[in-house]
Design an enzyme around this catalytic site. Structure first.
Site, PDB file in Angstrom:
ATOM      1  N   GLU A  95      -9.543 -42.424 -64.831  1.00  0.00           N
ATOM      2  CA  GLU A  95      -9.658 -42.547 -66.286  1.00  0.00           C
ATOM      3  C   GLU A  95      -8.532 -41.782 -66.974  1.00  0.00           C
ATOM      4  O   GLU A  95      -7.925 -40.880 -66.385  1.00  0.00           O
ATOM      5  CB  GLU A  95     -11.053 -42.011 -66.671  1.00  0.00           C
ATOM      6  CG  GLU A  95     -11.445 -42.040 -68.112  1.00  0.00           C
ATOM      7  CD  GLU A  95     -11.417 -43.379 -68.823  1.00  0.00           C
ATOM      8  OE1 GLU A  95     -10.364 -44.016 -68.827  1.00  0.00           O
ATOM      9  OE2 GLU A  95     -12.447 -43.735 -69.432  1.00  0.00           O
ATOM     10  N   ASP A  96      -8.234 -42.152 -68.211  1.00  0.00           N
ATOM     11  CA  ASP A  96      -7.185 -41.447 -68.957  1.00  0.00           C
ATOM     12  C   ASP A  96      -7.683 -40.106 -69.475  1.00  0.00           C
ATOM     13  O   ASP A  96      -7.018 -39.081 -69.352  1.00  0.00           O
ATOM     14  CB  ASP A  96      -6.630 -42.306 -70.107  1.00  0.00           C
ATOM     15  CG  ASP A  96      -7.707 -42.938 -70.982  1.00  0.00           C
ATOM     16  OD1 ASP A  96      -8.920 -42.702 -70.744  1.00  0.00           O
ATOM     17  OD2 ASP A  96      -7.351 -43.673 -71.922  1.00  0.00           O
ATOM     18  N   ASP A  99     -13.937 -37.485 -72.842  1.00  0.00           N
ATOM     19  CA  ASP A  99     -14.177 -36.953 -74.181  1.00  0.00           C
ATOM     20  C   ASP A  99     -15.646 -36.507 -74.255  1.00  0.00           C
ATOM     21  O   ASP A  99     -15.984 -35.411 -73.819  1.00  0.00           O
ATOM     22  CB  ASP A  99     -13.837 -38.067 -75.174  1.00  0.00           C
ATOM     23  CG  ASP A  99     -13.821 -37.606 -76.607  1.00  0.00           C
ATOM     24  OD1 ASP A  99     -13.298 -36.531 -76.874  1.00  0.00           O
ATOM     25  OD2 ASP A  99     -14.338 -38.345 -77.465  1.00  0.00           O
ATOM     26  N   PHE A 148      -6.523 -35.403 -81.266  1.00  0.00           N
ATOM     27  CA  PHE A 148      -6.384 -36.795 -80.862  1.00  0.00           C
ATOM     28  C   PHE A 148      -5.007 -37.019 -80.252  1.00  0.00           C
ATOM     29  O   PHE A 148      -3.992 -36.776 -80.891  1.00  0.00           O
ATOM     30  CB  PHE A 148      -6.613 -37.751 -82.031  1.00  0.00           C
ATOM     31  CG  PHE A 148      -6.883 -39.141 -81.556  1.00  0.00           C
ATOM     32  CD1 PHE A 148      -8.141 -39.505 -81.100  1.00  0.00           C
ATOM     33  CD2 PHE A 148      -5.861 -40.072 -81.507  1.00  0.00           C
ATOM     34  CE1 PHE A 148      -8.375 -40.780 -80.604  1.00  0.00           C
ATOM     35  CE2 PHE A 148      -6.085 -41.358 -81.013  1.00  0.00           C
ATOM     36  CZ  PHE A 148      -7.345 -41.716 -80.568  1.00  0.00           C
ATOM     37  N   ASP A 155      -4.265 -44.805 -76.732  1.00  0.00           N
ATOM     38  CA  ASP A 155      -3.867 -45.546 -77.929  1.00  0.00           C
ATOM     39  C   ASP A 155      -4.480 -45.023 -79.218  1.00  0.00           C
ATOM     40  O   ASP A 155      -5.468 -44.281 -79.206  1.00  0.00           O
ATOM     41  CB  ASP A 155      -4.312 -47.001 -77.786  1.00  0.00           C
ATOM     42  CG  ASP A 155      -5.839 -47.138 -77.906  1.00  0.00           C
ATOM     43  OD1 ASP A 155      -6.549 -46.465 -77.138  1.00  0.00           O
ATOM     44  OD2 ASP A 155      -6.314 -47.876 -78.794  1.00  0.00           O
TER      45      ASP A 155
END
Ligand code: XMP
Ligand code: MG
Length: 175
Positions: A95-96, A99, A148, A155
């Site tokens: 996964e990137d 969160d 963020f 993105d």
């Protein structure tokens, strides 16, 4: 790029981290490994990581969407499922960023229920301060604050995934 306030991790630093993580993963497993990338954010990181895994791997992808809604339990929907059966396999989810943790806690459960022999997570980034549910991520690249970030797969409104670094998006972009 003017929309980027500052660069957190350059391409060189991320690649170096992929060497490190790939080495650990290669040492921890002895046979075949099914590497599952979560679309679309994990793609650049996964492309770099798998080159550093010295094992016979198979790659596959899943696409999910998550709605936080009004409850903390959230809801995760599978938009694209795996091509391969996970039964009896060692699975590594890539996964990137982690969160709230809702996506990965859900996916881990789904893959375990399908009978995988083992399920572990490798995430490029984690934002521990934002966690709502516990996620046991064995391999993590970098820990970041609650900012963020975009780039290297991540993105804002589907843009900036192509940036060769992880950066903080300027507030002017979303104000
Ligand atoms: P969870 O379920 O852990 O979801 O809340 C993780 C997903 O949330 C997105 N996400 C971000 N995307 N910059 C992004 O571009 C961020 O700072 C960020 N924080 C969370 C991302 O899609 C991730 O897969
Ligand atoms: Mg994602």
């Amino acid at each position: 790029m003017k929309e980027i306030e500052s660069i957190l991790y350059t391409e060189e630093v991320i690649k170096e981290k992929c060497y490190e993580l790939g080495k650990k993963i290669s040492e921890d497993y002895s046979g075949e490994l099914l590497v599952v990338g979560i679309l679309k954010g994990a793609v650049p990181f996964m492309a770099e990581l798998i080159k550093r895994i010295d094992l016979p791997i198979i790659i596959d992808f899943m696409d999910v969407s998550s709605y936080e809604g009004t409850t903390t339990s959230g809801e995760v929907r599978i938009l694209k499922d795996l091509e391969f059966r996970v039964e009896g396999r060692d699975v590594l989810i890539v996964e990137d960023i982690i969160d709230t943790g809702l996506t990965l806690s859900y996916l881990t459960e789904v893959i375990k229920k399908r009978g995988a022999k083992s399920v572990e997570i490798c995430s490029m980034l984690t934002k521990p301060k934002r966690r709502k549910v516990y996620v046991n991520a064995k391999y993590v690249g970098f820990e970041i604050d609650d900012k963020f970030v975009v780039g290297y797969g991540m993105d804002y409104n589907e843009k900036y995934r192509n940036l060769p670094y992880v950066g903080i998006l300027s507030e002017s972009v979303y104000k």
